[in-house]
Design a protein around this motif. Structure first.
Motif, PDB file in Angstrom:
ATOM      1  N   VAL A 136      13.576  39.394   3.797  1.00  0.00           N
ATOM      2  CA  VAL A 136      12.700  38.272   4.173  1.00  0.00           C
ATOM      3  C   VAL A 136      11.236  38.686   4.084  1.00  0.00           C
ATOM      4  O   VAL A 136      10.391  37.962   3.538  1.00  0.00           O
ATOM      5  CB  VAL A 136      13.037  37.788   5.606  1.00  0.00           C
ATOM      6  CG1 VAL A 136      11.974  36.806   6.098  1.00  0.00           C
ATOM      7  CG2 VAL A 136      14.408  37.121   5.633  1.00  0.00           C
ATOM      8  N   CYS A 137      10.933  39.864   4.599  1.00  0.00           N
ATOM      9  CA  CYS A 137       9.534  40.310   4.630  1.00  0.00           C
ATOM     10  C   CYS A 137       9.015  40.668   3.240  1.00  0.00           C
ATOM     11  O   CYS A 137       7.881  40.345   2.891  1.00  0.00           O
ATOM     12  CB  CYS A 137       9.387  41.502   5.567  1.00  0.00           C
ATOM     13  SG  CYS A 137       9.583  41.086   7.313  1.00  0.00           S
ATOM     14  N   VAL A 138       9.821  41.334   2.434  1.00  0.00           N
ATOM     15  CA  VAL A 138       9.330  41.754   1.122  1.00  0.00           C
ATOM     16  C   VAL A 138       9.126  40.572   0.188  1.00  0.00           C
ATOM     17  O   VAL A 138       8.291  40.613  -0.718  1.00  0.00           O
ATOM     18  CB  VAL A 138      10.293  42.793   0.493  1.00  0.00           C
ATOM     19  CG1 VAL A 138      11.514  42.127  -0.124  1.00  0.00           C
ATOM     20  CG2 VAL A 138       9.563  43.638  -0.541  1.00  0.00           C
ATOM     21  N   LEU A 139       9.848  39.473   0.429  1.00  0.00           N
ATOM     22  CA  LEU A 139       9.712  38.286  -0.421  1.00  0.00           C
ATOM     23  C   LEU A 139       8.714  37.271   0.115  1.00  0.00           C
ATOM     24  O   LEU A 139       8.047  36.584  -0.664  1.00  0.00           O
ATOM     25  CB  LEU A 139      11.072  37.599  -0.603  1.00  0.00           C
ATOM     26  CG  LEU A 139      12.137  38.342  -1.415  1.00  0.00           C
ATOM     27  CD1 LEU A 139      13.423  37.522  -1.461  1.00  0.00           C
ATOM     28  CD2 LEU A 139      11.646  38.620  -2.833  1.00  0.00           C
ATOM     29  N   HIS A 140       8.599  37.159   1.440  1.00  0.00           N
ATOM     30  CA  HIS A 140       7.829  36.061   2.022  1.00  0.00           C
ATOM     31  C   HIS A 140       6.684  36.498   2.935  1.00  0.00           C
ATOM     32  O   HIS A 140       5.954  35.641   3.439  1.00  0.00           O
ATOM     33  CB  HIS A 140       8.763  35.138   2.814  1.00  0.00           C
ATOM     34  CG  HIS A 140       9.822  34.492   1.964  1.00  0.00           C
ATOM     35  ND1 HIS A 140       9.541  33.510   1.036  1.00  0.00           N
ATOM     36  CD2 HIS A 140      11.162  34.707   1.900  1.00  0.00           C
ATOM     37  CE1 HIS A 140      10.659  33.131   0.449  1.00  0.00           C
ATOM     38  NE2 HIS A 140      11.649  33.839   0.945  1.00  0.00           N
ATOM     39  N   PHE A 141       6.519  37.793   3.159  1.00  0.00           N
ATOM     40  CA  PHE A 141       5.429  38.261   4.015  1.00  0.00           C
ATOM     41  C   PHE A 141       4.585  39.246   3.211  1.00  0.00           C
ATOM     42  O   PHE A 141       4.926  40.412   3.070  1.00  0.00           O
ATOM     43  CB  PHE A 141       5.992  38.923   5.284  1.00  0.00           C
ATOM     44  CG  PHE A 141       4.947  39.422   6.226  1.00  0.00           C
ATOM     45  CD1 PHE A 141       3.999  38.560   6.774  1.00  0.00           C
ATOM     46  CD2 PHE A 141       4.898  40.763   6.586  1.00  0.00           C
ATOM     47  CE1 PHE A 141       3.029  39.025   7.654  1.00  0.00           C
ATOM     48  CE2 PHE A 141       3.936  41.242   7.461  1.00  0.00           C
ATOM     49  CZ  PHE A 141       2.994  40.365   8.001  1.00  0.00           C
ATOM     50  N   ARG A 142       3.474  38.776   2.676  1.00  0.00           N
ATOM     51  CA  ARG A 142       2.710  39.565   1.711  1.00  0.00           C
ATOM     52  C   ARG A 142       2.021  40.772   2.333  1.00  0.00           C
ATOM     53  O   ARG A 142       1.588  41.678   1.624  1.00  0.00           O
ATOM     54  CB  ARG A 142       1.670  38.687   1.010  1.00  0.00           C
ATOM     55  CG  ARG A 142       0.601  38.100   1.912  1.00  0.00           C
ATOM     56  CD  ARG A 142      -0.258  37.106   1.150  1.00  0.00           C
ATOM     57  NE  ARG A 142      -1.331  36.545   1.963  1.00  0.00           N
ATOM     58  CZ  ARG A 142      -2.533  37.084   2.059  1.00  0.00           C
ATOM     59  NH1 ARG A 142      -2.819  38.184   1.370  1.00  0.00           N
ATOM     60  NH2 ARG A 142      -3.469  36.532   2.807  1.00  0.00           N
ATOM     61  N   HIS A 143       1.905  40.811   3.654  1.00  0.00           N
ATOM     62  CA  HIS A 143       1.256  41.943   4.306  1.00  0.00           C
ATOM     63  C   HIS A 143       2.227  43.082   4.627  1.00  0.00           C
ATOM     64  O   HIS A 143       1.812  44.107   5.158  1.00  0.00           O
ATOM     65  CB  HIS A 143       0.570  41.497   5.601  1.00  0.00           C
ATOM     66  CG  HIS A 143      -0.501  40.482   5.391  1.00  0.00           C
ATOM     67  ND1 HIS A 143      -1.676  40.762   4.714  1.00  0.00           N
ATOM     68  CD2 HIS A 143      -0.589  39.171   5.769  1.00  0.00           C
ATOM     69  CE1 HIS A 143      -2.436  39.673   4.675  1.00  0.00           C
ATOM     70  NE2 HIS A 143      -1.802  38.697   5.313  1.00  0.00           N
ATOM     71  N   ALA A 144       3.510  42.900   4.323  1.00  0.00           N
ATOM     72  CA  ALA A 144       4.492  43.942   4.634  1.00  0.00           C
ATOM     73  C   ALA A 144       4.166  45.223   3.875  1.00  0.00           C
ATOM     74  O   ALA A 144       3.793  45.189   2.706  1.00  0.00           O
ATOM     75  CB  ALA A 144       5.895  43.461   4.272  1.00  0.00           C
ATOM     76  N   ASN A 145       4.275  46.350   4.541  1.00  0.00           N
ATOM     77  CA  ASN A 145       4.010  47.629   3.888  1.00  0.00           C
ATOM     78  C   ASN A 145       5.089  48.642   4.258  1.00  0.00           C
ATOM     79  O   ASN A 145       5.985  48.358   5.063  1.00  0.00           O
ATOM     80  CB  ASN A 145       2.619  48.155   4.240  1.00  0.00           C
ATOM     81  CG  ASN A 145       2.415  48.282   5.736  1.00  0.00           C
ATOM     82  OD1 ASN A 145       3.195  48.904   6.439  1.00  0.00           O
ATOM     83  ND2 ASN A 145       1.338  47.652   6.240  1.00  0.00           N
TER      84      ASN A 145
END
Length: 555
Positions: free
Chosen positions: A435-444
């Protein structure tokens, strides 16, 4: 004495049924080999790499074939037998048959939120976005729960088949598991996605026809009461096949439902079909159509479980006590087919289970092999590997995953337990990451690592009966019986949400800290923010420099 025992064993085997199953296996194997030849023809005309054709079919699988293979992947032995087991169990019932409605919602969500982002960027596997965002090391770590889940899935569907064949055909459960695994491994080994997709068409068609054909014979069996009457009579009886959800079990129900809905979105087998579509819109249509077909394919199992719960087993050759009291609830589907229908109908039923097992097993084998080859071997271990070498790596991976899953299938655990456990790791760990890697652009990478650790720790510390892991965290409402702790709190969903929140919070906090120089740049041990800063500098055009050279450098 040995010869007498051998003769008894031969007489116990259902010869007509065995012949029918062998013929069915031969047909599937022939179709798989034919599809492998089609794959080789595509390799000669397609511009893509041979390994990509094996993994995603050259991205030219049409909608009809895509719907068939996606539905067949989810309608496996665990789905068919696990649903019937849940309906039949006295402590559960229809309200606990979570598979059909859960997968309906799962496919709808896949079409709405996941198909387009994945297909539009032409990824090859589910792990590709992680590799692009976080690098090779974290991707390799993320492969571990995905691989473990696939092996458990293989064990689940093979265990379902072994129990069915031993019940109806009189064959050894171990022999049934080995033969079925060998057939699936063989045609997946030879033809990749093309063999998987085209055999799925035959398998799903057979499952649909044979399962629905069994229903009238089950309903008309003299030992089966009218379902509507049995429901009214059993309203105060714990054996009512409709079932109910007690307040104390509401957390378990919600946890298992969410696991199937959201956990189903984190399987490589799903994205292998999405990525094999010709376009993003076609991938979405495939998901939406599969939502309906998967739900429909679960209805016969619900009816069979209800029929078995309403049957008077004393009027059958099985006798008393009933299956649940003998600890055979996991085998209720083959038991119902064997004792409540004519022999030729029960043979069709075993054929449908065999088809369901192979249609899921081949997909799982190929998905694990694809992730290892594409995201580990090709990018980390052997960057200069030839296409021929990659294809052999895929085949070797198919064989190893198949053998691992086959080994676990020899256990006596419930099919439903295997089915749920196979989704635990992907739900608690991989789903929030995806979910984060596809929809949360600030994920690191920092947030991803923290989320991984939190999700894994919370899940492991909550305990797992099947793996003999004790529960070190006891949530509200827990109970203990015979030394076994049962968590009534939705602990899997808590682990998933904690992982998701951790990824977002840590990613944002560290981004703010490094970007506003609140944290020394020397503390960026993974070079996450240093790389981003360099990338931003590269995007600024320098006077007199050709923009094409900048773009070429970035690509």
């Amino acid at each position: 004495m040995d010869s007498a025992l051998c003769n008894q064993t031969i007489m116990a085997v259902n010869i007509p049924g065995l012949v029918a199953v062998v013929v069915f296996y031969m047909v599937i194997l022939i179709i798989g080999v034919w599809a492998s030849r089609k794959s080789k023809k595509v390799e000669k005309t397609c511009t893509g790499s041979k390994s990509e054709i094996t993994m995603v079919g050259g991205r030219n699988i049409n909608v009809l074939v895509g719907v068939f293979t996606m539905t067949a992947t989810w309608v496996g032995g665990g789905y068919i037998m696990g649903t019937a087991e849940a309906v039949y169990a006295p402590t559960r019932g229809v309200v606990w048959a979570l598979g059909p409605p859960a997968y309906l919602l799962s496919f709808l969500l896949a079409g709405l939120f996941f198909a387009k982002p994945m297909r539009s960027k032409r990824y090859v596997t589910m792990l590709d976005p992680f590799q692009h965002h976080y690098g090779n090391t974290f991707t390799a770590v993320l492969l571990l729960p995905a691989l473990a889940s696939d092996i458990l899935w293989v064990a689940c569907i093979l265990a379902a088949l072994g129990g069915t064949m031993s019940m109806i055909l009189g064959l050894s459960s171990a022999l049934s598991v080995v033969i079925s695994a060998a057939v699936s491994i063989t045609y997946t080994f030879l033809g990749g996605l093309y063999s998987v997709a085209y055999t799925d068409i035959i398998q799903l068609s057979f499952i649909f026809v044979s399962m629905w054909l069994c229903i009238p014979f089950l309903m008309l069996s003299p030992a089966v009461a009218d379902l509507s009457q049995s429901t009214q009579l059993n309203q105060t009886n714990s054996n009512s096949w409709m079932g109910k959800v007690e307040l104390a079990d509401a957390g378990i129900w919600a946890d298992e439902f969410l696991l199937m809905v959201l956990g189903g979105l984190a399987y490589q087998a799903l994205y292998q079909r999405i990525l094999s579509a010709a376009s993003s819109s076609q991938a979405q249509v495939t998901c939406f159509a599969a939502a309906g077909t998967t739900f429909i394919m679960g209805i016969p199992s619900v009816i069979i479980g209800g029929v078995a719960a309403s049957a008077d087993w004393n009027e059958t050759a099985y006798g008393l006590p009933p299956p649940f009291e003998r600890g055979e609830a996991a085998k209720i589907l083959p038991l119902a087919l064997n004792y409540l229908t004519p022999t030729w109908v029960s043979v069709l039923g075993i054929g449908s289970v065999a088809a369901a097992v192979m249609s899921s097993m081949d997909s799982v084998l190929l998905s694990s092999a694809s992730m290892f080859t594409q995201n580990i071997y090709k990018t980390t271990l052997r960057k200069q590997a030839s296409e021929r070498e990659l294809q052999w790596v895929i085949r070797a991976s198919v064989l190893l995953v198949g053998l691992a899953g086959t080994g676990l299938a020899f256990g006596d655990e419930s099919v439903f337990t295997f089915w749920v456990l196979s989704g635990d790791l992907v739900y608690c760990i991989i789903f929030p990451q995806l979910v984060c890697v596809l929809h949360f652009r600030h994920a690191n990478t920092y947030g991803a690592i923290c989320g991984y650790v939190v999700g894994m720790l919370l899940r492991v510390l909550s305990g797992e009966q099947l793996l003999r892991i004790p529960a070190l965290i006891l949530y509200p409402g827990w109970t203990e019986e015979d030394g076994t702790v049962t968590q009534h709190f939705p602990f899997r969903s808590l682990a998933m949400l904690s992982s998701l929140i951790c990824i977002i919070a840590v990613s944002l906090l560290l981004k703010l800290g490094f970007c506003h120089q609140l944290i020394p740049q020397s503390w960026d041990l993974l070079g996450v923010f240093e790389e981003k800063k360099e990338a931003e500098v590269e995007e600024v055009p320098v006077p007199g420099e050709d923009m094409n050279n900048i773009l070429k450098t970035k690509l």
